[in-house]
Design a protein around this motif. Structure first.
Motif, PDB file in Angstrom:
ATOM      1  N   ALA A  26      38.959  30.864 -10.138  1.00  0.00           N
ATOM      2  CA  ALA A  26      37.497  30.790 -10.190  1.00  0.00           C
ATOM      3  C   ALA A  26      36.889  31.813 -11.145  1.00  0.00           C
ATOM      4  O   ALA A  26      35.893  31.524 -11.805  1.00  0.00           O
ATOM      5  CB  ALA A  26      36.925  30.990  -8.792  1.00  0.00           C
ATOM      6  N   PHE A  27      37.466  33.010 -11.226  1.00  0.00           N
ATOM      7  CA  PHE A  27      36.839  34.082 -11.987  1.00  0.00           C
ATOM      8  C   PHE A  27      37.684  34.612 -13.142  1.00  0.00           C
ATOM      9  O   PHE A  27      37.188  35.371 -13.956  1.00  0.00           O
ATOM     10  CB  PHE A  27      36.488  35.248 -11.055  1.00  0.00           C
ATOM     11  CG  PHE A  27      35.543  34.865  -9.963  1.00  0.00           C
ATOM     12  CD1 PHE A  27      34.215  34.582 -10.240  1.00  0.00           C
ATOM     13  CD2 PHE A  27      35.975  34.780  -8.658  1.00  0.00           C
ATOM     14  CE1 PHE A  27      33.331  34.229  -9.234  1.00  0.00           C
ATOM     15  CE2 PHE A  27      35.101  34.422  -7.646  1.00  0.00           C
ATOM     16  CZ  PHE A  27      33.779  34.145  -7.930  1.00  0.00           C
ATOM     17  N   LEU A  34      36.733  25.347 -16.627  1.00  0.00           N
ATOM     18  CA  LEU A  34      36.044  24.627 -15.566  1.00  0.00           C
ATOM     19  C   LEU A  34      34.708  24.103 -16.076  1.00  0.00           C
ATOM     20  O   LEU A  34      34.019  24.756 -16.845  1.00  0.00           O
ATOM     21  CB  LEU A  34      35.810  25.546 -14.361  1.00  0.00           C
ATOM     22  CG  LEU A  34      37.057  26.062 -13.651  1.00  0.00           C
ATOM     23  CD1 LEU A  34      36.661  27.038 -12.553  1.00  0.00           C
ATOM     24  CD2 LEU A  34      37.847  24.912 -13.062  1.00  0.00           C
ATOM     25  N   ALA A  35      34.341  22.912 -15.642  1.00  0.00           N
ATOM     26  CA  ALA A  35      33.074  22.304 -16.049  1.00  0.00           C
ATOM     27  C   ALA A  35      32.136  22.249 -14.844  1.00  0.00           C
ATOM     28  O   ALA A  35      32.572  22.031 -13.712  1.00  0.00           O
ATOM     29  CB  ALA A  35      33.317  20.904 -16.576  1.00  0.00           C
ATOM     30  N   ASP A  36      30.863  22.424 -15.101  1.00  0.00           N
ATOM     31  CA  ASP A  36      29.855  22.336 -14.055  1.00  0.00           C
ATOM     32  C   ASP A  36      29.290  20.920 -14.060  1.00  0.00           C
ATOM     33  O   ASP A  36      28.641  20.514 -15.022  1.00  0.00           O
ATOM     34  CB  ASP A  36      28.741  23.349 -14.311  1.00  0.00           C
ATOM     35  CG  ASP A  36      27.741  23.414 -13.177  1.00  0.00           C
ATOM     36  OD1 ASP A  36      27.948  22.734 -12.153  1.00  0.00           O
ATOM     37  OD2 ASP A  36      26.747  24.151 -13.304  1.00  0.00           O
ATOM     38  N   HIS A  41      25.166  16.346 -16.113  1.00  0.00           N
ATOM     39  CA  HIS A  41      24.289  15.209 -15.789  1.00  0.00           C
ATOM     40  C   HIS A  41      22.835  15.636 -15.656  1.00  0.00           C
ATOM     41  O   HIS A  41      22.157  15.263 -14.714  1.00  0.00           O
ATOM     42  CB  HIS A  41      24.765  14.543 -14.501  1.00  0.00           C
ATOM     43  CG  HIS A  41      26.147  14.015 -14.593  1.00  0.00           C
ATOM     44  ND1 HIS A  41      26.477  12.908 -15.326  1.00  0.00           N
ATOM     45  CD2 HIS A  41      27.311  14.459 -14.057  1.00  0.00           C
ATOM     46  CE1 HIS A  41      27.774  12.690 -15.225  1.00  0.00           C
ATOM     47  NE2 HIS A  41      28.308  13.609 -14.467  1.00  0.00           N
ATOM     48  N   GLU A  42      22.344  16.421 -16.603  1.00  0.00           N
ATOM     49  CA  GLU A  42      20.936  16.825 -16.570  1.00  0.00           C
ATOM     50  C   GLU A  42      20.052  15.641 -16.931  1.00  0.00           C
ATOM     51  O   GLU A  42      20.410  14.781 -17.728  1.00  0.00           O
ATOM     52  CB  GLU A  42      20.700  17.972 -17.535  1.00  0.00           C
ATOM     53  CG  GLU A  42      21.242  19.300 -17.043  1.00  0.00           C
ATOM     54  CD  GLU A  42      20.797  20.442 -17.927  1.00  0.00           C
ATOM     55  OE1 GLU A  42      19.806  20.296 -18.655  1.00  0.00           O
ATOM     56  OE2 GLU A  42      21.467  21.480 -17.887  1.00  0.00           O
TER      57      GLU A  42
END
Length: 43
Positions: A26-27, A34-36, A41-42
């Motif tokens: 994660a860090f 990693l993708a958010d 999808h804004e």
């Protein structure tokens, strides 16, 4: 040692190792890949 003590220590070590791997993913450096999904999808 008692077999229950060995089992508890083994399970504890696995939990600690999995937690360390999750924090590293994660860090640490792999987090760059990693993708958010919310940014993808804004509206």
């Amino acid at each position: 040692m008692d077999s229950a003590t060995v089992l508890i220590i083994s399970v504890g070590a696995i939990v600690i190792a999995f937690t360390g791997l999750a924090i590293y993913t994660a860090f640490g450096p792999p987090s760059k890949q990693l993708a958010d999904p919310f940014d993808d999808h804004e509206d």
